[in-house]
Design a protein around this motif. Sequence first.
Motif, PDB file in Angstrom:
ATOM      1  N   PHE A 147       0.818  -1.212   0.000  1.00 30.18           N
ATOM      2  CA  PHE A 147       0.000   0.000   0.000  1.00 30.18           C
ATOM      3  C   PHE A 147       0.854   1.266   0.000  1.00 30.18           C
ATOM      4  CE2 PHE A 147      -2.085   3.109   2.983  1.00 30.18           C
ATOM      5  CZ  PHE A 147      -2.938   3.662   2.045  1.00 30.18           C
ATOM      6  N   LYS A 148       1.833   1.338   0.897  1.00 24.18           N
ATOM      7  CA  LYS A 148       2.669   2.542   0.977  1.00 24.18           C
ATOM      8  C   LYS A 148       3.445   2.766  -0.319  1.00 24.18           C
ATOM      9  CE  LYS A 148       3.399   2.681   5.983  1.00 24.18           C
ATOM     10  NZ  LYS A 148       4.421   2.651   7.059  1.00 24.18           N
ATOM     11  N   ARG A 149       4.011   1.700  -0.859  1.00 22.28           N
ATOM     12  CA  ARG A 149       4.773   1.818  -2.101  1.00 22.28           C
ATOM     13  C   ARG A 149       3.887   2.295  -3.238  1.00 22.28           C
ATOM     14  NH1 ARG A 149       5.614  -3.260  -5.701  1.00 22.28           N
ATOM     15  NH2 ARG A 149       3.432  -2.627  -5.967  1.00 22.28           N
ATOM     16  N   ASP A 150       2.702   1.682  -3.363  1.00 25.29           N
ATOM     17  CA  ASP A 150       1.790   2.054  -4.439  1.00 25.29           C
ATOM     18  C   ASP A 150       1.358   3.511  -4.316  1.00 25.29           C
ATOM     19  OD1 ASP A 150       1.985  -0.468  -5.468  1.00 25.29           O
ATOM     20  OD2 ASP A 150      -0.031  -1.112  -4.907  1.00 25.29           O
ATOM     21  N   MET A 151       1.034   3.937  -3.088  1.00 24.24           N
ATOM     22  CA  MET A 151       0.560   5.306  -2.915  1.00 24.24           C
ATOM     23  C   MET A 151       1.685   6.320  -3.068  1.00 24.24           C
ATOM     24  SD  MET A 151      -2.530   4.649  -2.829  1.00 24.24           S
ATOM     25  CE  MET A 151      -3.018   6.368  -2.826  1.00 24.24           C
TER      26      MET A 151
END
Length: 206
Positions: A147-151
């Motif tokens: 999630f953090k990487r994608d966002m």
Amino acid sequence: MKFLSFSILLMILHFTTYSQTIDTAGYIRGEMHSSDDSLVGYFKFDHTFGQNGQSVWYKKDLQTTKTKRFQTYKYDYFTSDSLYMELFEVMPYGFGEIRVMVPRVINGPIQLFYFPHSTPFAIIQPKNEPYLIKTANWKKRVSYRKFKRDMREVLGESSLVYKQIEQETLKYDDIPMIVRLANMNADESTIQDYIAHKKSAATSTN
């Protein structure tokens, strides 16, 4: 209060849009588009998916008994008066991905699409990941584990909204509001108001 009202509205929009698109027993008037073709008339979308993706039934008008069936992957997007869907790769199958039409629930520089189906072919079902995002440079499902990487890729490291994701005050389930805040270029005060409301709502339900 404005955040609570928006959250409730968004939830209603999610399920109403999905119901209109996938589970309807009737036909929806609209247009299917691809880079070299368009089709105008009435469409009924299947809610089950196979290795070839999603089936759709087409009638030029409702009075005719003649119908045409084809796979949605032949087209790029669908439009109607109140609904927009776009083709996404939603689940792995063999050496490729199954592609289906997914409803858009938020428009803007960051577009949010909602597809609540899990992978039907997996023995162990992964975490439900219903959110797909499209920007000028990014188009895919948002991963729960990444999630953090994608966002970070969607928002950029300097984004005020992303800084709250880094600090884990905004999480995967907050994606609709994250997209909304990012699209409105929310300032720090607005973001903190939302976070305060979120904490207050969580406390009141415990």
